[in-house]
Design a protein around this motif. Sequence first.
Motif, short mmCIF file in Angstrom:
data_model
loop_
_atom_site.label_atom_id
_atom_site.label_comp_id
_atom_site.label_asym_id
_atom_site.label_seq_id
_atom_site.Cartn_x
_atom_site.Cartn_y
_atom_site.Cartn_z
N GLY A 16 25.52 -15.69 -43.35
CA GLY A 16 26.74 -16.36 -43.82
C GLY A 16 26.35 -17.71 -44.38
N ILE A 17 26.98 -18.77 -43.89
CA ILE A 17 26.64 -20.13 -44.32
C ILE A 17 26.01 -20.84 -43.12
CG2 ILE A 17 27.49 -22.28 -45.34
CD1 ILE A 17 29.87 -20.74 -46.40
N PRO A 18 24.67 -20.97 -43.08
CA PRO A 18 24.00 -21.57 -41.92
C PRO A 18 24.50 -22.98 -41.64
CG PRO A 18 22.42 -20.54 -43.40
CD PRO A 18 23.73 -20.55 -44.12
N ASN A 172 14.19 -10.15 -40.80
CA ASN A 172 15.17 -9.46 -41.64
C ASN A 172 16.44 -10.28 -41.77
OD1 ASN A 172 16.09 -9.16 -39.01
ND2 ASN A 172 17.04 -7.17 -39.43
N VAL A 173 16.33 -11.59 -41.52
CA VAL A 173 17.49 -12.49 -41.54
C VAL A 173 17.58 -13.18 -42.90
CG1 VAL A 173 18.57 -14.51 -40.51
CG2 VAL A 173 17.37 -12.86 -39.06
N ILE A 174 18.67 -12.97 -43.61
CA ILE A 174 18.91 -13.57 -44.92
C ILE A 174 19.90 -14.71 -44.76
CG2 ILE A 174 19.74 -13.21 -47.27
CD1 ILE A 174 18.99 -10.28 -47.00
N GLU A 175 19.49 -15.91 -45.12
CA GLU A 175 20.37 -17.08 -45.01
C GLU A 175 21.28 -17.14 -46.24
OE1 GLU A 175 17.39 -20.15 -44.43
OE2 GLU A 175 17.96 -20.26 -42.33
N HIS A 176 22.22 -16.22 -46.27
CA HIS A 176 23.15 -16.13 -47.40
C HIS A 176 24.32 -15.27 -46.96
CE1 HIS A 176 24.45 -16.51 -51.49
NE2 HIS A 176 23.27 -16.91 -51.93
N THR A 177 25.34 -15.19 -47.82
CA THR A 177 26.48 -14.32 -47.54
C THR A 177 26.37 -12.98 -48.25
OG1 THR A 177 27.72 -15.32 -49.37
CG2 THR A 177 28.05 -16.27 -47.18
N TYR A 178 25.46 -12.88 -49.21
CA TYR A 178 25.22 -11.61 -49.89
C TYR A 178 23.76 -11.53 -50.32
CZ TYR A 178 26.08 -14.45 -54.16
OH TYR A 178 26.04 -15.42 -55.14
N CYS A 179 23.34 -10.32 -50.71
CA CYS A 179 21.95 -10.09 -51.08
C CYS A 179 21.74 -10.44 -52.55
CB CYS A 179 21.58 -8.62 -50.85
SG CYS A 179 21.59 -8.12 -49.12
N GLU A 180 20.89 -11.40 -52.79
CA GLU A 180 20.51 -11.80 -54.13
C GLU A 180 19.00 -11.63 -54.25
OE1 GLU A 180 19.24 -14.46 -57.35
OE2 GLU A 180 18.78 -14.67 -55.22
N HIS A 181 18.50 -11.36 -55.43
CA HIS A 181 17.09 -10.99 -55.62
C HIS A 181 16.13 -11.93 -54.91
CE1 HIS A 181 13.36 -11.18 -58.25
NE2 HIS A 181 13.23 -10.08 -57.56
N LYS A 267 14.90 -28.94 -50.76
CA LYS A 267 14.56 -30.34 -50.55
C LYS A 267 15.54 -31.24 -51.30
CE LYS A 267 9.59 -29.57 -49.92
NZ LYS A 267 8.23 -29.88 -50.42
N TYR A 268 16.01 -30.76 -52.44
CA TYR A 268 16.91 -31.56 -53.26
C TYR A 268 18.36 -31.07 -53.18
CZ TYR A 268 12.29 -32.57 -55.20
OH TYR A 268 10.98 -32.90 -55.33
N ILE A 269 18.53 -29.80 -52.84
CA ILE A 269 19.87 -29.21 -52.75
C ILE A 269 20.01 -28.59 -51.37
CG2 ILE A 269 21.48 -27.52 -53.72
CD1 ILE A 269 19.80 -27.69 -56.32
N SER A 270 21.01 -29.02 -50.61
CA SER A 270 21.16 -28.49 -49.25
C SER A 270 21.48 -27.00 -49.29
CB SER A 270 22.27 -29.25 -48.52
OG SER A 270 23.54 -28.92 -49.04
N LEU A 271 21.04 -26.28 -48.26
CA LEU A 271 21.25 -24.84 -48.19
C LEU A 271 22.74 -24.51 -48.14
CD1 LEU A 271 20.08 -21.99 -47.88
CD2 LEU A 271 19.99 -22.38 -45.41
N GLN A 272 23.50 -25.29 -47.38
CA GLN A 272 24.93 -25.03 -47.26
C GLN A 272 25.64 -25.16 -48.61
OE1 GLN A 272 23.24 -27.08 -45.33
NE2 GLN A 272 23.46 -26.38 -43.21
N PHE A 273 25.30 -26.23 -49.34
CA PHE A 273 25.93 -26.45 -50.65
C PHE A 273 25.56 -25.34 -51.62
CE2 PHE A 273 26.06 -28.30 -54.92
CZ PHE A 273 27.37 -28.76 -54.95
N HIS A 274 24.29 -24.93 -51.58
CA HIS A 274 23.82 -23.86 -52.46
C HIS A 274 24.59 -22.57 -52.23
CE1 HIS A 274 20.41 -20.80 -53.43
NE2 HIS A 274 21.34 -20.78 -54.35
N ILE A 275 24.75 -22.18 -50.96
CA ILE A 275 25.41 -20.91 -50.65
C ILE A 275 26.90 -20.97 -50.98
CG2 ILE A 275 26.01 -19.33 -48.77
CD1 ILE A 275 23.36 -20.05 -47.47
#
Length: 323
Positions: A16-18, A172-181, A267-275
């Motif tokens: 989801g959104i870590p 097998n843990v994807i830090e996202h809400t959907y599968c992207e390449h 490093k420049y874009i937070s993971l939460q903001f990206h997702i």
Amino acid sequence: MWNSTSFHPDYFLLIGIPGLEDSHLLISIPFSIMYVLSFLGNSTLILVISTNEILHQPMYIFLMMLALSDVLLSSSTVPKTLSIFWFNSHEISFNGCLTEVFFIHFTFVIESAILLFMAYDRYCAICHPLTYAKTLTNSFIVKAAMMTVFRSLSMVLPFVFLLKRLPFQQTNVIEHTYCEHMSVAKLATADILVNVVYGLVIAASSSGVDMILIIVSYGVIISAVLRLPSSEARFKAFNTCVSHICVIILFYIPAFFSFIAHRVGHKYISLQFHIIFANLYVLIPPMMNPIIYGVRTREIREKTFIIFTRMTSNRQGRGVTFL
């Protein structure tokens, strides 16, 4: 969990959104509203254009194709995202994940091509109005649609095989809400240089080339419009392009931001903001496209009003008969 013969997990876990797990339910409210508006808006566009012969013109047919791809794009990601937010349904099968990867990128390449054909439509209408009907025939539109689907298939299908060849032996843990390449490829325990290079090549040769051609076409359009004798004619010509330009901006800016964010790291874009931004990319353009064209296009407004008026009167008529 692990398939020892191919080193593929039976399933992935979409986090989801870590860091915002406690806010998932709250975040789901605007997401679900935008998805419903997107689905209803694009379905209405498809219904209005397909059922009115007066709208069976190249500009509206391309718009209907865009609406179809918008429905596919949002529906391939948002339902799973909402199931994570609402029911903590984090699991997605390995093949299901690859299917999601395929449809996300397949639809993106298709939408990019449709926007290019819409730009070509405006170029022909403004720069060569006398030959417009002879150039953008039904045959041309069918060939354009077939070429668009073939190009997207041939470019995106290798993504699936490039991911399938990789071993996933650590997590097998994807830090996202959907599968992207790239979000899937980064989990592999092997070199993913081929995946990275192929992703860059496809982005450059599809959306990159499309965007350049769109910019060139609008450069020619602007030059032609500025040569028109009256300010009224210039305003009318520019006005026919405003909706398309807004849709282009909504489509390309979020897409390229997400593309860059995967490659520069967090490093420049937070993971939460990206997702969150990646989710807005599959929600806001599909939601806004029907609104932009519905508000700015008189023919669509009128036909939509007629359809809803008939539906309302039919329901009232059945109610009176029943009583």
